[in-house]
Design a protein around this motif. Structure first.
Motif, PDB file in Angstrom:
ATOM      1  N   GLY A  42       0.787  -1.229   0.000  1.00 17.25           N
ATOM      2  CA  GLY A  42       0.000   0.000   0.000  1.00 17.25           C
ATOM      3  C   GLY A  42       0.816   1.273   0.000  1.00 17.25           C
ATOM      4  N   ASP A  43       2.141   1.180   0.156  1.00 16.22           N
ATOM      5  CA  ASP A  43       2.988   2.368   0.190  1.00 16.22           C
ATOM      6  C   ASP A  43       3.101   3.016  -1.193  1.00 16.22           C
ATOM      7  OD1 ASP A  43       3.467   2.183   2.881  1.00 16.22           O
ATOM      8  OD2 ASP A  43       5.476   1.337   2.697  1.00 16.22           O
ATOM      9  N   VAL A  44       3.514   4.288  -1.184  1.00 16.49           N
ATOM     10  CA  VAL A  44       3.813   5.016  -2.418  1.00 16.49           C
ATOM     11  C   VAL A  44       5.307   5.303  -2.447  1.00 16.49           C
ATOM     12  CG1 VAL A  44       3.449   7.146  -3.722  1.00 16.49           C
ATOM     13  CG2 VAL A  44       1.520   6.042  -2.561  1.00 16.49           C
ATOM     14  N   CYS A  45       5.968   4.893  -3.533  1.00 18.92           N
ATOM     15  CA  CYS A  45       7.413   5.045  -3.674  1.00 18.92           C
ATOM     16  C   CYS A  45       7.735   5.787  -4.965  1.00 18.92           C
ATOM     17  CB  CYS A  45       8.103   3.679  -3.704  1.00 18.92           C
ATOM     18  SG  CYS A  45       7.757   2.624  -2.278  1.00 18.92           S
ATOM     19  N   PHE A  46       8.854   6.496  -4.958  1.00 18.87           N
ATOM     20  CA  PHE A  46       9.373   7.145  -6.156  1.00 18.87           C
ATOM     21  C   PHE A  46      10.731   6.536  -6.483  1.00 18.87           C
ATOM     22  CE2 PHE A  46       5.990   9.894  -5.457  1.00 18.87           C
ATOM     23  CZ  PHE A  46       5.938  10.963  -6.341  1.00 18.87           C
ATOM     24  N   ASP A  47      10.908   6.119  -7.730  1.00 16.80           N
ATOM     25  CA  ASP A  47      12.187   5.621  -8.216  1.00 16.80           C
ATOM     26  C   ASP A  47      12.697   6.629  -9.241  1.00 16.80           C
ATOM     27  OD1 ASP A  47      14.405   4.274  -9.061  1.00 16.80           O
ATOM     28  OD2 ASP A  47      13.338   2.511  -9.818  1.00 16.80           O
ATOM     29  N   ILE A  48      13.620   7.474  -8.824  1.00 19.78           N
ATOM     30  CA  ILE A  48      14.085   8.594  -9.638  1.00 19.78           C
ATOM     31  C   ILE A  48      15.470   8.258 -10.186  1.00 19.78           C
ATOM     32  CG2 ILE A  48      14.665  11.043  -9.615  1.00 19.78           C
ATOM     33  CD1 ILE A  48      12.618  11.185  -7.201  1.00 19.78           C
ATOM     34  N   GLY A  49      15.546   8.208 -11.506  1.00 16.56           N
ATOM     35  CA  GLY A  49      16.720   7.638 -12.152  1.00 16.56           C
ATOM     36  C   GLY A  49      16.541   6.136 -12.188  1.00 16.56           C
ATOM     37  N   ALA A  50      15.412   5.713 -12.749  1.00 13.91           N
ATOM     38  CA  ALA A  50      15.001   4.303 -12.645  1.00 13.91           C
ATOM     39  C   ALA A  50      15.828   3.370 -13.505  1.00 13.91           C
ATOM     40  CB  ALA A  50      13.516   4.166 -13.014  1.00 13.91           C
ATOM     41  N   GLY A  51      16.469   3.882 -14.551  1.00  9.83           N
ATOM     42  CA  GLY A  51      17.247   3.017 -15.425  1.00  9.83           C
ATOM     43  C   GLY A  51      16.382   1.929 -16.038  1.00  9.83           C
ATOM     44  N   TYR A  52      16.858   0.697 -15.910  1.00  8.14           N
ATOM     45  CA  TYR A  52      16.137  -0.451 -16.476  1.00  8.14           C
ATOM     46  C   TYR A  52      15.147  -1.063 -15.474  1.00  8.14           C
ATOM     47  CZ  TYR A  52      20.105  -0.030 -19.628  1.00  8.14           C
ATOM     48  OH  TYR A  52      21.048   0.452 -20.498  1.00  8.14           O
ATOM     49  N   GLY A  53      15.021  -0.451 -14.292  1.00  9.66           N
ATOM     50  CA  GLY A  53      14.042  -0.935 -13.316  1.00  9.66           C
ATOM     51  C   GLY A  53      14.631  -1.760 -12.197  1.00  9.66           C
ATOM     52  N   MET A  54      15.930  -1.572 -11.903  1.00 11.24           N
ATOM     53  CA  MET A  54      16.566  -2.369 -10.856  1.00 11.24           C
ATOM     54  C   MET A  54      15.834  -2.247  -9.517  1.00 11.24           C
ATOM     55  SD  MET A  54      20.502  -2.246  -9.380  1.00 11.24           S
ATOM     56  CE  MET A  54      21.218  -2.529 -10.996  1.00 11.24           C
ATOM     57  N   TYR A  55      15.316  -1.051  -9.230  1.00  8.52           N
ATOM     58  CA  TYR A  55      14.543  -0.852  -7.999  1.00  8.52           C
ATOM     59  C   TYR A  55      13.040  -0.847  -8.274  1.00  8.52           C
ATOM     60  CZ  TYR A  55      18.716   0.180  -5.286  1.00  8.52           C
ATOM     61  OH  TYR A  55      19.932   0.077  -4.640  1.00  8.52           O
ATOM     62  N   ARG A  68       1.742   2.229  -5.030  1.00  4.92           N
ATOM     63  CA  ARG A  68       2.156   2.865  -6.269  1.00  4.92           C
ATOM     64  C   ARG A  68       3.676   3.014  -6.285  1.00  4.92           C
ATOM     65  NH1 ARG A  68      -2.084   1.686  -7.590  1.00  4.92           N
ATOM     66  NH2 ARG A  68      -3.777   2.891  -8.550  1.00  4.92           N
ATOM     67  N   VAL A  69       4.249   2.816  -7.481  1.00  2.00           N
ATOM     68  CA  VAL A  69       5.656   3.115  -7.715  1.00  2.00           C
ATOM     69  C   VAL A  69       5.720   4.045  -8.920  1.00  2.00           C
ATOM     70  CG1 VAL A  69       7.944   2.231  -8.289  1.00  2.00           C
ATOM     71  CG2 VAL A  69       6.429   0.893  -6.796  1.00  2.00           C
ATOM     72  N   TYR A  70       6.171   5.268  -8.684  1.00  2.93           N
ATOM     73  CA  TYR A  70       6.360   6.226  -9.764  1.00  2.93           C
ATOM     74  C   TYR A  70       7.817   6.171 -10.189  1.00  2.93           C
ATOM     75  CZ  TYR A  70       1.793   8.068  -8.432  1.00  2.93           C
ATOM     76  OH  TYR A  70       0.450   8.201  -8.157  1.00  2.93           O
ATOM     77  N   ALA A  71       8.063   5.773 -11.437  1.00  2.00           N
ATOM     78  CA  ALA A  71       9.423   5.589 -11.937  1.00  2.00           C
ATOM     79  C   ALA A  71       9.721   6.630 -13.007  1.00  2.00           C
ATOM     80  CB  ALA A  71       9.599   4.180 -12.498  1.00  2.00           C
ATOM     81  N   PHE A  72      10.863   7.301 -12.875  1.00  2.00           N
ATOM     82  CA  PHE A  72      11.240   8.373 -13.788  1.00  2.00           C
ATOM     83  C   PHE A  72      12.589   8.050 -14.416  1.00  2.00           C
ATOM     84  CE2 PHE A  72       8.638   9.934 -10.368  1.00  2.00           C
ATOM     85  CZ  PHE A  72       7.684  10.707 -10.998  1.00  2.00           C
ATOM     86  N   GLU A  73      12.618   8.051 -15.743  1.00  2.00           N
ATOM     87  CA  GLU A  73      13.861   7.775 -16.478  1.00  2.00           C
ATOM     88  C   GLU A  73      13.862   8.598 -17.764  1.00  2.00           C
ATOM     89  OE1 GLU A  73      17.189   7.209 -17.798  1.00  2.00           O
ATOM     90  OE2 GLU A  73      16.783   6.225 -15.886  1.00  2.00           O
ATOM     91  N   PRO A  74      14.801   9.556 -17.908  1.00  4.06           N
ATOM     92  CA  PRO A  74      14.797  10.420 -19.086  1.00  4.06           C
ATOM     93  C   PRO A  74      15.525   9.866 -20.304  1.00  4.06           C
ATOM     94  CG  PRO A  74      16.453  11.172 -17.537  1.00  4.06           C
ATOM     95  CD  PRO A  74      15.763  10.005 -16.882  1.00  4.06           C
ATOM     96  N   LEU A  75      16.427   8.891 -20.123  1.00  2.00           N
ATOM     97  CA  LEU A  75      17.229   8.403 -21.237  1.00  2.00           C
ATOM     98  C   LEU A  75      16.422   7.461 -22.131  1.00  2.00           C
ATOM     99  CD1 LEU A  75      20.538   7.780 -19.286  1.00  2.00           C
ATOM    100  CD2 LEU A  75      20.194   9.468 -21.106  1.00  2.00           C
ATOM    101  N   PRO A  76      16.527   7.615 -23.438  1.00  2.00           N
ATOM    102  CA  PRO A  76      15.659   6.856 -24.359  1.00  2.00           C
ATOM    103  C   PRO A  76      15.781   5.336 -24.249  1.00  2.00           C
ATOM    104  CG  PRO A  76      16.735   8.664 -25.523  1.00  2.00           C
ATOM    105  CD  PRO A  76      17.358   8.606 -24.163  1.00  2.00           C
ATOM    106  N   VAL A  77      16.988   4.797 -24.264  1.00  2.26           N
ATOM    107  CA  VAL A  77      17.140   3.338 -24.277  1.00  2.26           C
ATOM    108  C   VAL A  77      16.710   2.711 -22.953  1.00  2.26           C
ATOM    109  CG1 VAL A  77      18.762   1.418 -24.488  1.00  2.26           C
ATOM    110  CG2 VAL A  77      18.865   3.327 -26.099  1.00  2.26           C
TER     111      VAL A  77
END
Length: 254
Positions: A42-55, A68-77
């Protein structure tokens, strides 16, 4: 063959199990093994600089369908691979955005170094706020990527997030700027923070590891590190590890 065809589909969150195993054998970051002491259903987490999703995927496993997990990754690949894994796992609790996170919203330039024709994602960084080049490293070229930047506080208002439990931030020295855009969340929720803290990255933005750690301690965030399979109080940033935990309630860790 497409990226989709290369990915397994038999387990709804198979990446989480694979990443925990990888952390156990020293392939993935060991701090993944300590997330279950920090995050609950039920927690809400932010993964900033998520990369390929390691976290992202271990966190999604822990928060469950109600979280909820909000994941942010700006790099295209990395963003494309993260999004493909997300589609395959069909985890509704994960929300992915191709964006950087910073102190103010807007459009910025993301610098992506290349070496021998290959992108070095671990050295990509925002130009905004950079005061010097940081540790010198030989790159053959760099590419400038226009990138939207958002703030944690704005995302919480936009998504009507009432409480944030956990922030993981790994943004190549831009960590203090990310926290500057989370003043409301830090004051309201006192979330647990897992930050990459390295002088080699922080220096280009005019910060040091000791300064970042001291500023968080002054805000009532004691510092811990993952040592010998447990979160251990530490007093300084060393070369023994690059990820540090800041918890306003270290005694409450399971």
């Amino acid at each position: 063959m497409s990226t989709d065809q290369l990915l397994p589909t038999r387990h709804p969150n198979r990446p989480a199990a694979a990443l925990r195993l990888s952390a156990t054998i020293g392939v993935a970051e060991p701090e993944i093994l300590g997330l279950d002491q920090l995050v609950r259903p039920g927690d809400v987490c932010f993964d900033i600089g998520a990369g390929y999703g390691m976290y992202t995927f271990p966190l999604a496993d822990l928060v469950g369908p109600a979280g909820r997990v909000y994941a942010f990754e700006p790099l295209p690949v990395p963003h494309r691979i993260l999004s493909t894994l997300h589609r395959r796992t069909r985890l509704d609790q994960v929300i992915i955005r191709r964006a950087a996170v910073g102190p103010v919203a807007g459009d910025q330039e993301l610098v992506l170094p290349y070496r021998f024709g290959l992108p070095i994602h671990g050295w990509a960084h925002l130009n905004s706020g950079q005061v010097r080049s940081g540790r010198r490293i030989s790159f053959s070229t760099t590419r400038i990527l226009p990138t939207p930047v958002i703030t944690i506080d704005d995302v919480c208002r936009e998504q009507e997030v009432e409480r944030v439990t956990f922030l993981k931030i790994d943004v190549e020295g831009f960590e203090p700027a990310v926290l500057a855009g989370a003043k409301e969340v830090l004051t309201r929720d006192r979330p647990t923070l897992l930050l990459e803290i390295e002088d080699r990255h922080l220096d280009k933005y005019g910060h040091s590891a000791a300064e970042v750690a001291d500023s968080l301690r002054r805000l009532g965030y004691p510092m811990l590190a993952w040592r010998d399979r447990r979160w251990t109080p530490v007093t300084e940033v060393t070369t023994q590890g690059r990820n540090y935990l800041f918890s306003s309630d270290p005694a409450g860790l399971r």
